[in-house]
Design a protein around this motif. Structure first.
Motif, PDB file in Angstrom:
ATOM      1  N   LEU A   1       0.837  -1.207   0.000  1.00 49.95           N
ATOM      2  CA  LEU A   1       0.000   0.000   0.000  1.00 49.95           C
ATOM      3  C   LEU A   1       0.870   1.253   0.000  1.00 49.95           C
ATOM      4  CD1 LEU A   1      -2.862  -0.938   2.499  1.00 49.95           C
ATOM      5  CD2 LEU A   1      -2.920  -0.935   0.012  1.00 49.95           C
ATOM      6  N   ALA A   2       1.981   1.211   0.731  1.00 55.36           N
ATOM      7  CA  ALA A   2       2.898   2.359   0.746  1.00 55.36           C
ATOM      8  C   ALA A   2       3.468   2.599  -0.655  1.00 55.36           C
ATOM      9  CB  ALA A   2       4.030   2.115   1.747  1.00 55.36           C
ATOM     10  N   SER A   3       3.749   1.519  -1.372  1.00 55.41           N
ATOM     11  CA  SER A   3       4.252   1.656  -2.743  1.00 55.41           C
ATOM     12  C   SER A   3       3.209   2.311  -3.644  1.00 55.41           C
ATOM     13  CB  SER A   3       4.635   0.278  -3.306  1.00 55.41           C
ATOM     14  OG  SER A   3       5.689  -0.295  -2.545  1.00 55.41           O
ATOM     15  N   GLU A   4       1.927   1.934  -3.453  1.00 58.33           N
ATOM     16  CA  GLU A   4       0.856   2.545  -4.240  1.00 58.33           C
ATOM     17  C   GLU A   4       0.730   4.032  -3.921  1.00 58.33           C
ATOM     18  OE1 GLU A   4      -0.984   1.236  -6.647  1.00 58.33           O
ATOM     19  OE2 GLU A   4       0.142  -0.625  -6.477  1.00 58.33           O
ATOM     20  N   ARG A   5       0.830   4.384  -2.626  1.00 58.70           N
ATOM     21  CA  ARG A   5       0.750   5.800  -2.246  1.00 58.70           C
ATOM     22  C   ARG A   5       1.914   6.586  -2.837  1.00 58.70           C
ATOM     23  NH1 ARG A   5      -1.440   3.577   2.623  1.00 58.70           N
ATOM     24  NH2 ARG A   5       0.633   3.164   3.433  1.00 58.70           N
ATOM     25  N   ARG A   6       3.093   5.967  -2.892  1.00 60.06           N
ATOM     26  CA  ARG A   6       4.258   6.652  -3.457  1.00 60.06           C
ATOM     27  C   ARG A   6       4.053   6.943  -4.945  1.00 60.06           C
ATOM     28  NH1 ARG A   6       9.439   5.485  -5.731  1.00 60.06           N
ATOM     29  NH2 ARG A   6      10.968   7.060  -5.068  1.00 60.06           N
TER      30      ARG A   6
ATOM     31  N   VAL B   1       1.248   7.482  -6.429  1.00 61.33           N
ATOM     32  CA  VAL B   1       0.307   8.614  -6.530  1.00 61.33           C
ATOM     33  C   VAL B   1       1.027   9.924  -6.228  1.00 61.33           C
ATOM     34  CG1 VAL B   1      -1.802   9.624  -5.578  1.00 61.33           C
ATOM     35  CG2 VAL B   1      -1.660   7.152  -5.955  1.00 61.33           C
ATOM     36  N   ARG B   2       1.884   9.910  -5.208  1.00 65.74           N
ATOM     37  CA  ARG B   2       2.617  11.141  -4.839  1.00 65.74           C
ATOM     38  C   ARG B   2       3.530  11.592  -5.965  1.00 65.74           C
ATOM     39  NH1 ARG B   2       3.338   8.607   0.204  1.00 65.74           N
ATOM     40  NH2 ARG B   2       5.484   8.073  -0.316  1.00 65.74           N
ATOM     41  N   LEU B   3       4.249  10.633  -6.579  1.00 67.54           N
ATOM     42  CA  LEU B   3       5.221  10.984  -7.615  1.00 67.54           C
ATOM     43  C   LEU B   3       4.554  11.575  -8.855  1.00 67.54           C
ATOM     44  CD1 LEU B   3       7.726   7.980  -7.411  1.00 67.54           C
ATOM     45  CD2 LEU B   3       8.069  10.316  -6.601  1.00 67.54           C
ATOM     46  N   GLN B   4       3.338  11.139  -9.144  1.00 68.50           N
ATOM     47  CA  GLN B   4       2.667  11.670 -10.329  1.00 68.50           C
ATOM     48  C   GLN B   4       1.666  12.765  -9.986  1.00 68.50           C
ATOM     49  OE1 GLN B   4       0.910   8.173 -12.027  1.00 68.50           O
ATOM     50  NE2 GLN B   4      -0.630   7.945 -10.457  1.00 68.50           N
TER      51      GLN B   4
ATOM     52  N   THR C   1      -0.424  15.027 -12.667  1.00 69.58           N
ATOM     53  CA  THR C   1      -1.872  14.793 -12.665  1.00 69.58           C
ATOM     54  C   THR C   1      -2.630  16.077 -12.382  1.00 69.58           C
ATOM     55  OG1 THR C   1      -1.543  12.517 -11.895  1.00 69.58           O
ATOM     56  CG2 THR C   1      -3.736  13.460 -11.605  1.00 69.58           C
ATOM     57  N   PHE C   2      -2.152  16.838 -11.387  1.00 65.86           N
ATOM     58  CA  PHE C   2      -2.815  18.093 -11.025  1.00 65.86           C
ATOM     59  C   PHE C   2      -2.793  19.075 -12.197  1.00 65.86           C
ATOM     60  CE2 PHE C   2      -2.820  22.392  -9.205  1.00 65.86           C
ATOM     61  CZ  PHE C   2      -3.977  22.326  -8.452  1.00 65.86           C
ATOM     62  N   LYS C   3      -1.661  19.156 -12.880  1.00 64.43           N
ATOM     63  CA  LYS C   3      -1.545  20.057 -14.034  1.00 64.43           C
ATOM     64  C   LYS C   3      -2.542  19.676 -15.120  1.00 64.43           C
ATOM     65  CE  LYS C   3       1.765  21.488 -17.617  1.00 64.43           C
ATOM     66  NZ  LYS C   3       3.135  21.289 -18.155  1.00 64.43           N
TER      67      LYS C   3
ATOM     68  N   ILE D   1      -8.131  13.871  -7.049  1.00 62.09           N
ATOM     69  CA  ILE D   1      -6.918  13.119  -6.690  1.00 62.09           C
ATOM     70  C   ILE D   1      -7.108  12.420  -5.349  1.00 62.09           C
ATOM     71  CG2 ILE D   1      -4.465  13.325  -6.117  1.00 62.09           C
ATOM     72  CD1 ILE D   1      -4.341  15.635  -8.155  1.00 62.09           C
ATOM     73  N   ARG D   2      -7.723  13.125  -4.384  1.00 61.72           N
ATOM     74  CA  ARG D   2      -7.987  12.505  -3.075  1.00 61.72           C
ATOM     75  C   ARG D   2      -8.882  11.283  -3.215  1.00 61.72           C
ATOM     76  NH1 ARG D   2      -8.628  17.853  -1.331  1.00 61.72           N
ATOM     77  NH2 ARG D   2     -10.898  17.685  -1.382  1.00 61.72           N
ATOM     78  N   LEU D   3      -9.916  11.436  -4.047  1.00 62.38           N
ATOM     79  CA  LEU D   3     -10.862  10.340  -4.237  1.00 62.38           C
ATOM     80  C   LEU D   3     -10.168   9.139  -4.867  1.00 62.38           C
ATOM     81  CD1 LEU D   3     -13.916  10.218  -3.630  1.00 62.38           C
ATOM     82  CD2 LEU D   3     -14.326  10.723  -6.037  1.00 62.38           C
ATOM     83  N   GLY D   4      -9.378   9.400  -5.913  1.00 66.48           N
ATOM     84  CA  GLY D   4      -8.637   8.317  -6.540  1.00 66.48           C
ATOM     85  C   GLY D   4      -7.646   7.677  -5.602  1.00 66.48           C
ATOM     86  N   ARG D   5      -6.916   8.521  -4.836  1.00 69.82           N
ATOM     87  CA  ARG D   5      -5.916   8.013  -3.895  1.00 69.82           C
ATOM     88  C   ARG D   5      -6.570   7.149  -2.822  1.00 69.82           C
ATOM     89  NH1 ARG D   5      -3.353  12.888  -2.128  1.00 69.82           N
ATOM     90  NH2 ARG D   5      -4.850  13.005  -0.427  1.00 69.82           N
TER      91      ARG D   5
END
Length: 471
Positions: free
Chosen positions: A55-60, A62-65, A69-71, A239-243
């Motif tokens: 799960l930590a890998s999945e969160r990472r 999301v953080r890296l992109q 994604t926001f742009k 992004i929060r919803l997807g995360r």
């Protein structure tokens, strides 16, 4: 490194414990020289350790992109301006929610290096954000969550910290407040130029005197900066919803709805009633709008529902004829490999067996579903196709597939005029397909929009007698 933090409160009289909050903090080790410090991997001892590590890998990821994604979402949200202009009455400006606070960093606020404690800055940011939220709701705001405290730079003893907070957007019963922190030493203060050291976006609920959640008024951007913050809040919510759902990994709870020929009328009626109830729900939020397609979402007690709205240049009766026949679904939906009728219950009710491709290396999925169709009445211009999973003894789970389920889904087709209609697809999403929807909602996948576009093309390319042309 990622560190998970859980806060638990215990009642001293009963001994009952309750989880108060959960957070994930990302740290880096500060090197003495120029080279980065490479950390040793953690040792995974238990099955739960492996789950948390994954799960930590999945969160990472999301953080890296996140920035990219926001742009992309901000560029997409720039098309919302026309939607905002058409908002109903009751929208308000956030100008009156602007709050500024100034704090002087003293020795008790700093560590032995003289740098301000991160927790102290976070506490000051929460104070100013709470004041901002209270100005909009005129009630008691409660901090629900924080969307990334970002520490951009340090502040030291003697600095003046200026905190600016303002409401960015509202989403039914929650509101997002943005906080920006600038630090000034004595020279910077005299010159009027500060250092941007922190940013955060805090999400609040509010309760009234009856301890019920307050519904916030909708926001109407006035200036370009208002519109930027308005769109930014929508992007962050996506992004929060997807995360949230891409890392949820909740176990599927079997529906255990057994098909019984003796009770088929009741089961069919229940299918339609559940779908009508989903369609009639209030509180939907627009998360995406591209040409003929809008995507809405609704969260209720961690249950996520999606509504995909499409404008189609064909009569409603033709769209109903094409979409209610699920054997045609693989022609336009890439998530359906095959779809065959296994029980023709009645003219309006059929049971289908469906196979779907695997995702992320998983085995393919299969489903057994009841499809209940309802034509419009003489004085109505609406058609419905309700869908839910059933258990059929003649089609047991196969080791070749992962048996999946549909809780409540379907098509709601409304005639605009004699030659066009609105086709709405609703789905109360089960755990097995949450990661697929999460990627779309979070902004790093476009398969919902692509499938919706394929559906529109499928209907519009059909002839008036319902025959299909290849596209």
């Amino acid at each position: 490194m990622e560190i998970s933090i859980k806060v638990i409160v215990q009642d001293v009289f009963t001994g009952i414990e309750k989880l108060v909050s959960v957070a994930f903090s990302t740290f880096v080790a500060k090197p003495a020289g120029k080279e980065k410090i490479h950390l040793k991997p953690v040792t995974l001892l238990t099955e739960q350790d492996h789950v948390e590590h994954n799960l930590a890998s999945e969160r990472r990821k999301v953080r890296l992109q996140h920035e990219e994604t926001f742009k992309n979402l901000m560029e997409e949200n720039s098309k919302f301006e026309d939607l905002i202009c058409d908002e109903e009455e009751g929208t308000v400006s956030t100008r009156g929610t602007s709050v500024q606070s100034i704090e002087l960093v003293l020795p008790p606020h700093a560590n032995h290096h003289g740098n301000t404690f991160g927790g102290q800055i976070m506490a000051w940011m929460e104070t100013v954000a709470t004041l901002s939220a209270s100005r909009l709701c005129r009630a008691h705001p409660l901090l629900k969550s924080v969307d990334m405290f970002k520490f951009r730079g340090p502040s030291t003893v003697g600095d003046r910290l200026v905190f600016n907070a303002i409401v960015n957007n509202t989403f039914q019963t929650c509101v997002e407040v943005g906080v920006r922190v600038e630090a000034f030493d004595c020279q910077e203060w005299s010159e009027g130029r500060g250092r941007h050291i922190n940013s955060a976006f805090l999400i609040y609920n509010a309760i009234d005197d009856r301890e019920e959640l307050v519904t916030f008024p909708k926001i109407k951007p006035v200036s370009k900066d208002d519109f930027r913050r308005y769109c930014g809040a929508i992007a962050r919510k996506r992004i929060r919803l997807g995360r949230k759902y891409v890392i949820s990994h909740k176990e599927e709870v079997p529906l255990c709805i057994h098909w019984d020929v003796r009770n088929q009328v009741s089961l069919s009626d229940d299918n339609v009633k559940a779908f009508k109830k989903l369609v009639a729900k209030s509180g939907w939020e627009v998360t995406s709008a591209v040409e003929k397609i809008k995507i809405h979402t609704l969260e209720e007690h961690d249950i996520l529902s999606v509504w995909v709205e499409k404008h189609v240049e064909k009569p409603a009766q033709l769209a109903y004829h094409l979409l209610s026949d699920f054997t045609k679904r693989p022609l336009w939906d890439p998530h359906y490999v095959s779809c065959e009728v296994i029980d023709w219950v009645s003219e309006d009710d059929q049971i289908y067996y469906i196979t779907c491709p695997g995702a992320n290396g998983d085995k393919p999925k299969d489903l057994v579903i009841l499809v209940s169709r309802r034509r419009c009445l003489k004085d109505s211009n609406t058609y419905m196709v309700a869908v839910k999973s059933v258990i059929l003894p003649s089609v047991p789970p196969s080791p070749q597939y992962i048996r999946s389920e549909i809780t409540c889904a379907g098509f709601h087709i409304h005639a605009i005029d004699s030659s066009s209609c609105t086709v709405s697809y609703f789905n109360q999403i089960p755990a097995s397909i949450l990661p697929y929807f999460a990627g779309n909602l979070g902004g790093w996948s476009k398969s919902i929009e692509e499938t919706a576009g394929s559906c529109i093309q499928f209907i519009e390319n059909a002839t008036d007698d319902g025959s299909i042309s290849i596209f």
